[in-house]
Scaffold this active site. Structure first.
Site, PDB file in Angstrom:
ATOM      1  N   GLU A   1       0.855  -1.307  -0.063  1.00 38.46           N
ATOM      2  CA  GLU A   1       0.029  -0.016   0.071  1.00 38.46           C
ATOM      3  C   GLU A   1       0.742   1.330   0.068  1.00 38.46           C
ATOM      4  OE1 GLU A   1      -3.369  -0.170  -0.309  1.00 38.46           O
ATOM      5  OE2 GLU A   1      -3.812  -2.181   0.060  1.00 38.46           O
TER       6      GLU A   1
ATOM      7  N   CYS B   1      -2.240   9.604   2.490  1.00 42.22           N
ATOM      8  CA  CYS B   1      -1.905   8.965   1.493  1.00 42.22           C
ATOM      9  C   CYS B   1      -2.428   9.434   0.253  1.00 42.22           C
ATOM     10  CB  CYS B   1      -1.737   7.655   1.495  1.00 42.22           C
ATOM     11  SG  CYS B   1      -3.395   6.860   1.941  1.00 42.22           S
TER      12      CYS B   1
HETATM   13  P1  NAD Z   1       8.050   5.018   5.067  1.00 43.79           P
HETATM   14  O1  NAD Z   1       8.079   4.092   3.743  1.00 43.79           O
HETATM   15  O2  NAD Z   1       9.236   5.855   5.183  1.00 43.79           O
HETATM   16  O3  NAD Z   1       7.806   4.044   6.228  1.00 43.79           O
HETATM   17  C1  NAD Z   1       6.968   2.998   6.440  1.00 43.79           C
HETATM   18  C2  NAD Z   1       7.307   1.892   7.326  1.00 43.79           C
HETATM   19  O4  NAD Z   1       8.494   1.316   6.710  1.00 43.79           O
HETATM   20  C3  NAD Z   1       7.690   2.534   8.705  1.00 43.79           C
HETATM   21  O5  NAD Z   1       7.029   1.614   9.475  1.00 43.79           O
HETATM   22  C4  NAD Z   1       9.187   2.158   8.548  1.00 43.79           C
HETATM   23  O6  NAD Z   1       9.695   1.900   9.828  1.00 43.79           O
HETATM   24  C5  NAD Z   1       9.388   0.930   7.735  1.00 43.79           C
HETATM   25  N1  NAD Z   1      10.678   1.047   7.100  1.00 43.79           N
HETATM   26  C6  NAD Z   1      11.665   1.846   7.083  1.00 43.79           C
HETATM   27  N2  NAD Z   1      12.696   1.039   6.248  1.00 43.79           N
HETATM   28  C7  NAD Z   1      12.223   0.160   6.315  1.00 43.79           C
HETATM   29  C8  NAD Z   1      13.029  -0.972   5.581  1.00 43.79           C
HETATM   30  N3  NAD Z   1      14.255  -0.847   4.885  1.00 43.79           N
HETATM   31  N4  NAD Z   1      12.477  -2.514   5.387  1.00 43.79           N
HETATM   32  C9  NAD Z   1      10.966  -2.382   5.724  1.00 43.79           C
HETATM   33  N5  NAD Z   1      10.419  -1.454   6.498  1.00 43.79           N
HETATM   34  C10 NAD Z   1      11.108  -0.171   6.685  1.00 43.79           C
HETATM   35  O7  NAD Z   1       6.811   5.627   4.877  1.00 43.79           O
HETATM   36  P2  NAD Z   1       6.340   6.811   5.786  1.00 43.79           P
HETATM   37  O8  NAD Z   1       7.161   8.155   5.799  1.00 43.79           O
HETATM   38  O9  NAD Z   1       6.032   6.412   7.403  1.00 43.79           O
HETATM   39  O10 NAD Z   1       4.803   7.012   5.392  1.00 43.79           O
HETATM   40  C11 NAD Z   1       4.530   8.128   4.303  1.00 43.79           C
HETATM   41  C12 NAD Z   1       4.407   6.991   3.118  1.00 43.79           C
HETATM   42  O11 NAD Z   1       3.425   6.079   3.030  1.00 43.79           O
HETATM   43  C13 NAD Z   1       3.825   7.959   1.896  1.00 43.79           C
HETATM   44  O12 NAD Z   1       4.340   7.745   0.544  1.00 43.79           O
HETATM   45  C14 NAD Z   1       2.338   7.739   1.834  1.00 43.79           C
HETATM   46  O13 NAD Z   1       1.625   8.054   0.719  1.00 43.79           O
HETATM   47  C15 NAD Z   1       2.423   6.334   2.056  1.00 43.79           C
HETATM   48  N6  NAD Z   1       0.997   5.937   2.749  1.00 43.79           N
HETATM   49  C16 NAD Z   1       0.442   5.060   1.902  1.00 43.79           C
HETATM   50  C17 NAD Z   1      -0.814   4.562   2.313  1.00 43.79           C
HETATM   51  C18 NAD Z   1      -1.627   3.712   1.575  1.00 43.79           C
HETATM   52  O14 NAD Z   1      -2.764   3.105   2.134  1.00 43.79           O
HETATM   53  N7  NAD Z   1      -1.386   3.307   0.209  1.00 43.79           N
HETATM   54  C19 NAD Z   1      -1.293   4.796   3.568  1.00 43.79           C
HETATM   55  C20 NAD Z   1      -0.548   5.865   4.182  1.00 43.79           C
HETATM   56  C21 NAD Z   1       0.429   6.328   3.909  1.00 43.79           C
END
Ligand code: NAD
Length: 481
Positions: free
Chosen positions: A227, A261
């Protein structure tokens, strides 16, 4: 990484990989002891989840506000508590129907055998959530996981430490660790988590990290629901009623200060309506947020890094010739309050049009023909959401058929996400797979096809040695089979 002590568990200090996998094996063993939990067991887990949310809702809202700096408990209740509880209610209502085995018809050549599709829990689900709606984006996938009869391990974001700790305590209070457990920690824990051999992973976050998660999961052939985010366009049609469209667009853009998002990322506006659109946005932003100072309705930006990134997008656009229109003044960097802005004279090469904004910044791009607007969208990554405002049914059809996006709301923003009967998920760079409602249940279920052979079977006529009967049967099969 294996040799280093990086995690302290109930069994003492151990490496991340071993700590995570130990918990996973514990949950897998529990799953194997009850591979098809009865509906009562699943309902009880959903009830406990609901009771947990109710018991902890004030503490969750407070923790989330602490993590952001300020976020109104009303925003948290509206966008996180209410939809998650609605998902639980919807799921409980439909659970019996979703669990029922399907009985498809059998090919006539195999009759009188019977066919079944059994819906079986996959096992242990890993859920990784981002910080922007930390409760809903963690617990809404969990609703599907528990309904489908699975166990789950949860990894919340390191950017919401207060909420993550509250969630860890709340879950430990309401679930046995072999049912649901929370692992807190930084990106290193998340990376080790995504490399563990789960039976399914649901990752919500950025496209960039999503690629890494998909690569890590591929080593175990763990199926993943991704997602992700992206730049979701809002098209104002020439037939749109601005008095209706603009309040809905502004609400969707400024909810959680654009840290959503499915927030409309940029607006495509007919050139001859640009001036009236800008005036309407200015008036509406002031109406919804009359001032920023002391305004608890207006969410602060999650971290200094994100604040700096957003301020940088505005500065770069300004330096390259864009016009920045501050909608409500009151930026306060120390408190991470970023005033909402509208940007015109935008060049697609500017960073604000290259990356997902995820903040209260609305670039406005004029267009002359609908075809031109659609080409602008189709030239870019497939968005998570698309919004269209208008009355012209032919134009609406053109937009729906001429674009591909994760989901669409017509004449409003955000709301397709709140429908438990609509699957939710991205496409292309905005992700793959779906959840919410039955789609989530199915994503975490093995739909196992079963054929039950009958006492008598015509297939025996095809056994060797091949003689006249087999040849006649083959002729029939070639024609009618
Ligand atoms: P992010 O990708 O930086 O982090 C998301 C999660 O990934 C965190 O829990 C983090 O700990 C984890 N993470 C970090 N490095 C990782 C790795 N190497 N391997 C596995 N997991 C890892 O995103 P964010 O800044 O927390 O959120 C914002 C983003 O999320 C935006 O792009 C937004 O559009 C997206 N988003 C999507 C939805 C959806 O439903 N499609 C909903 C909310 C947010």
């Amino acid at each position: 990484m294996d040799a280093k002590v990086e995690m302290v568990t109930d069994e003492g200090p151990m490496s991340l990989k071993i700590g995570i996998e130990n918990m996973l094996w514990k949950q897998k063993a529990a799953y194997l002891s009850d591979m098809n939990p009865a509906i009562e067991v699943r309902r009880d887990r959903l009830d406990r989840l609901d009771r947990m949310i109710v018991a902890w809702q004030d503490r969750f809202a407070e923790a989330i506000s602490d993590d952001f700096g300020n976020r109104s408990p009303i925003v948290t209740t509206l966008t996180e508590i209410v939809p998650t509880r609605a998902a639980i209610r919807h799921t409980k209502k439909h659970l019996a129907e979703w669990m029922r085995p399907r009985k498809p018809s059998v090919a006539w050549t195999s009759q009188p055998a019977g066919a079944l599709i059994i819906r079986q829990p996959l096992g242990v689900i890993g859920i990784i959530a981002p910080w922007n709606y930390p409760l809903n984006l963690m617990l809404s996938p969990l609703v599907g996981a528990l309904a489908a009869g699975n166990r789950a391990m949860l990894k919340p974001s390191e950017l919401t430490p207060a909420f993550s700790e509250a969630l860890r305590q709340a879950v430990a209070e309401h679930f046995k660790e072999e049912e649901v457990t929370v692992l807190t920690g930084g990106a290193d824990v998340a990376a080790a988590f995504s490399a563990a051999p789960f039976d399914h992973l649901i990752f919500t976050g950025s496209t960039q990290v999503g690629r890494r998660v998909a690569a890590a999961a591929a080593m175990n052939l763990t199926p993943v629901t991704l997602e992700l985010g992206g730049k979701s366009p809002a098209i104002i049609d020439s037939s749109a009623d601005l008095a209706r469209a603009v309040p809905r667009l502004v609400w969707g853009k400024l909810l959680n200060s654009g840290q959503t998002c499915v927030a409309p990322d940029y607006a495509l506006v007919p050139r001859d309506r640009l001036a009236s659109f800008i005036e309407a946005v200015k008036a509406e932003a002031k109406k919804q947020y009359p001032k920023l100072e002391g305004n608890t309705d207006y969410t602060t930006i999650i971290s200094d890094r994100h604040f700096g990134r957003l301020a940088g997008l505005i500065d770069e656009a300004r330096a390259k010739g864009a016009e920045i229109i501050e909608l409500v003044p009151g930026t306060d960097a120390a408190r991470r309050i970023l005033a909402p802005v509208l940007i015109t004279k935008v060049d697609p090469a500017m960073a604000v049009m290259q990356e997902e904004i995820f903040g209260p910044i609305l670039p406005v791009i004029p267009y002359d023909t609908l075809e031109e607007a659609l080409a602008f969208i189709n030239d870019r990554d497939r968005p998570l959401a698309l919004y269209w405002f208008g009355k012209d049914k032919a134009a609406e059809k053109k937009v729906l058929n001429g674009t591909i996006a994760g989901g669409v709301t017509i004449n409003d923003t955000i709301l397709h996400l709140a429908q438990d009967n609509l699957p939710f998920g991205g496409v292309g760079a905005s992700g793959y797979g779906h959840y919410h409602g039955e789609a989530g249940f199915v994503a975490m279920t093995k739909e196992k096809p079963v054929l039950r052979q009958a006492a008598r079977t015509g297939v025996a006529m095809l056994y060797p040695p091949y003689g006249r009967i087999a040849r006649t049967m083959l002729k029939l099969l070639s024609r009618f089979g």
